[in-house]
Design a protein around this motif. Structure first.
Motif, mmCIF file in Angstrom:
data_model
loop_
_atom_site.group_PDB
_atom_site.id
_atom_site.type_symbol
_atom_site.label_atom_id
_atom_site.label_comp_id
_atom_site.label_asym_id
_atom_site.label_seq_id
_atom_site.Cartn_x
_atom_site.Cartn_y
_atom_site.Cartn_z
ATOM 1 N N MET A 1 0.642 -1.095 0.245
ATOM 2 C CA MET A 1 0.052 -0.050 0.323
ATOM 3 C C MET A 1 0.755 1.546 0.277
ATOM 4 O O MET A 1 1.701 1.180 0.715
ATOM 5 C CB MET A 1 -0.697 -0.186 0.861
ATOM 6 N N VAL A 2 0.350 2.434 -0.345
ATOM 7 C CA VAL A 2 1.441 3.554 -0.125
ATOM 8 C C VAL A 2 0.351 4.662 -0.067
ATOM 9 O O VAL A 2 0.807 5.489 1.102
ATOM 10 C CB VAL A 2 1.271 3.766 -1.554
ATOM 11 N N ASP A 3 -0.347 5.305 -0.346
ATOM 12 C CA ASP A 3 -1.732 5.828 -0.144
ATOM 13 C C ASP A 3 -2.669 6.031 1.472
ATOM 14 O O ASP A 3 -2.851 6.797 1.754
ATOM 15 C CB ASP A 3 -1.982 6.683 -0.829
ATOM 16 N N GLY A 4 -2.849 4.260 0.170
ATOM 17 C CA GLY A 4 -4.165 4.299 1.563
ATOM 18 C C GLY A 4 -5.162 4.703 1.476
ATOM 19 O O GLY A 4 -6.768 4.666 1.958
ATOM 20 N N GLY B 1 -6.926 5.187 -1.807
ATOM 21 C CA GLY B 1 -7.971 4.455 -3.013
ATOM 22 C C GLY B 1 -7.263 5.473 -4.385
ATOM 23 O O GLY B 1 -7.904 5.618 -5.341
ATOM 24 N N MET B 2 -5.761 6.292 -3.942
ATOM 25 C CA MET B 2 -5.641 7.028 -5.375
ATOM 26 C C MET B 2 -4.596 5.768 -5.881
ATOM 27 O O MET B 2 -4.694 6.945 -6.732
ATOM 28 C CB MET B 2 -4.982 8.214 -4.730
ATOM 29 N N CYS B 3 -3.741 5.135 -5.695
ATOM 30 C CA CYS B 3 -2.402 5.608 -6.300
ATOM 31 C C CYS B 3 -2.544 4.236 -6.933
ATOM 32 O O CYS B 3 -1.932 3.570 -8.061
ATOM 33 C CB CYS B 3 -1.514 5.475 -5.208
ATOM 34 N N GLY B 4 -3.421 3.354 -6.435
ATOM 35 C CA GLY B 4 -3.516 1.634 -7.633
ATOM 36 C C GLY B 4 -3.094 0.582 -6.710
ATOM 37 O O GLY B 4 -2.986 -0.688 -7.298
ATOM 38 N N ALA B 5 -1.799 0.891 -5.756
ATOM 39 C CA ALA B 5 -0.637 -0.196 -5.355
ATOM 40 C C ALA B 5 -1.358 -1.346 -4.932
ATOM 41 O O ALA B 5 -0.649 -2.461 -4.886
ATOM 42 C CB ALA B 5 0.127 0.955 -3.725
ATOM 43 N N CYS B 6 -2.150 -1.189 -4.254
ATOM 44 C CA CYS B 6 -3.123 -2.776 -3.645
ATOM 45 C C CYS B 6 -3.768 -3.172 -4.417
ATOM 46 O O CYS B 6 -4.857 -3.873 -3.500
ATOM 47 C CB CYS B 6 -3.554 -2.045 -2.167
ATOM 48 N N PHE C 1 -9.489 -2.490 -4.523
ATOM 49 C CA PHE C 1 -7.813 -1.468 -3.951
ATOM 50 C C PHE C 1 -8.390 -1.941 -2.649
ATOM 51 O O PHE C 1 -9.718 -1.341 -1.870
ATOM 52 C CB PHE C 1 -8.104 -0.219 -4.075
ATOM 53 N N CYS D 1 -7.129 -1.240 0.082
ATOM 54 C CA CYS D 1 -7.071 -0.084 0.839
ATOM 55 C C CYS D 1 -8.412 0.761 1.318
ATOM 56 O O CYS D 1 -9.150 1.349 2.627
ATOM 57 C CB CYS D 1 -5.953 0.962 0.711
HETATM 58 FE FE1 FES Z 1 -3.200 3.481 -3.001
HETATM 59 FE FE2 FES Z 1 -4.843 1.532 -2.386
HETATM 60 S S1 FES Z 1 -3.568 1.971 -1.061
HETATM 61 S S2 FES Z 1 -5.691 3.226 -4.000
#
Ligand code: FES
Ligand code: NAD
Length: 295
Positions: free
Chosen positions: A222-225, A227-232, A242, A244
């Motif tokens: 996870m990066v931003d937590g 829902g903005m970055c898409g990492a998760c 997502f 998060c």
């Molecule tokens: Fe970035 Fe979930 S941590 S969208």
């Protein structure tokens, strides 16, 4: 600043901390998580909430050293502070919002693997506080890695402890205990399994055969937590979710485990992250241009 009131090593590389975090403590529910940062420029570290005390305005976190940031966290002592504690994040467990009469009719089986005992504990505690006795399986590699045994025994209906090497109580993995319970004639309506991804995958393969609906808690990168970055991202029933904001809990029988495990591996190397960026295009994390992305 968020003061650490208690910092304790509970097993090899595993630490428990009680942290003053009034907002999170007031609103969090079982199933949710938080993100901490050691300092202003520190990595955001997502952690499941192990316990909370609304009166004392504290939350309890349990974490394992897996890299530089968690190593730095492990060096903090009572009296030190986190720069940020953000939360509660994610959705609460489904049973929190289901009508309580419905929840009371269901037979729950909780399965905790290793550090997964930390997020399972508040769920079983909530059940206990609402008069629901649940069966709980706690598994770890060896005796010294069994977490929260005493706390869990106070809130579980039946507690089954197992170690991979047989050094304490039963011998074998958590899947063996599920099978044993079914062989003894036990039946459940819902299984909640939380632990390493490989464990959740194998629990789901078994419970699918047993016809037992299973909820898992995903903890991808996870990066931003928010829902903005898409990492998760996680593929659930063929749809991108997502963890998060749509999770972290999902129907385990709908998860694309191969993709989830591959993604977790790829994220470990620069080359792997570049491959994901190429595959996922503008929706790959970092697409927002704000969070620093993979860099
Ligand atoms: Fe970035 Fe979930 S941590 S969208
Ligand atoms: P571990 O590797 O010691 O495994 C714990 C237990 O899971 C084992 O004792 C066994 O009973 C079961 N298990 C493991 N592999 C299995 C398999 N192939 N089939 C059936 N059962 C199996 O666990 P650990 O070292 O505590 O795990 C750490 C991992 O858990 C980290 O990667 C961490 O990110 C993850 N974790 C996940 C969550 C979550 O919310 N899902 C929470 C905390 C930690």
């Amino acid at each position: 600043m968020y003061r650490i009131l208690k910092a304790e090593k509970v097993a090899d590389k595993i630490f428990l901390m009680v942290v003053e975090a009034p907002r999170v403590a007031e609103y969090c529910q079982p199933g949710q998580f938080l993100i901490v940062r050691n300092d202003e420029k520190g990595e955001r570290i997502p952690l499941t909430i192990c316990d909370y005390d609304r009166e004392r305005k504290t939350v309890t976190i349990v974490f394992q050293i897996v890299g530089a940031s968690t190593l730095m966290m492990s060096m903090l002592k009572a009296g030190d502070c986190f720069h940020d504690v953000v939360g509660p994040l994610g959705l609460a467990s489904e049973f929190i919002t289901d009508p309580i009469e419905e929840v009371r009719k269901r037979r729950y089986l909780f399965v905790a693997g290793g550090v997964g005992a930390a997020p399972v504990y508040p769920q079983v505690k909530w059940m206990h506080e609402n008069g629901i006795d649940c069966d709980v399986i706690v598994g770890a590699k060896t005796k010294d890695l069994i977490l929260l045994e005493e706390e869990m025994s106070r809130v579980a209906g039946n507690l089954y402890i197992t170690t991979d090497d047989g050094s304490y109580k039963r011998k074998g993995m958590v899947t063996q205990v599920i099978q044993d319970l079914y062989d003894e004639g036990k039946r459940y309506d819902v299984c909640v399994a939380i632990g390493p991804m490989i464990m959740m995958k194998f629990v789901c393969l078994l419970t699918e055969k047993l016809g037992l609906p299973t909820i898992v808690s995903m903890n991808p990168i996870m990066v931003d937590g928010t829902g903005m970055c898409g990492a998760c991202r996680v593929s659930v029933g063929g749809k991108t979710k997502f963890a998060c904001v749509d999770g972290p809990e999902f129907d385990g029988h709908q998860i694309d485990w191969t993709q989830a495990m591959e993604r977790q591996q790829l994220y470990r190397t620069e080359e792997g992250r570049a491959m994901l960026a190429a595959q996922e295009g503008a929706t790959h994390h970092g697409g927002c241009g704000q969070c620093g992305g993979d860099r």
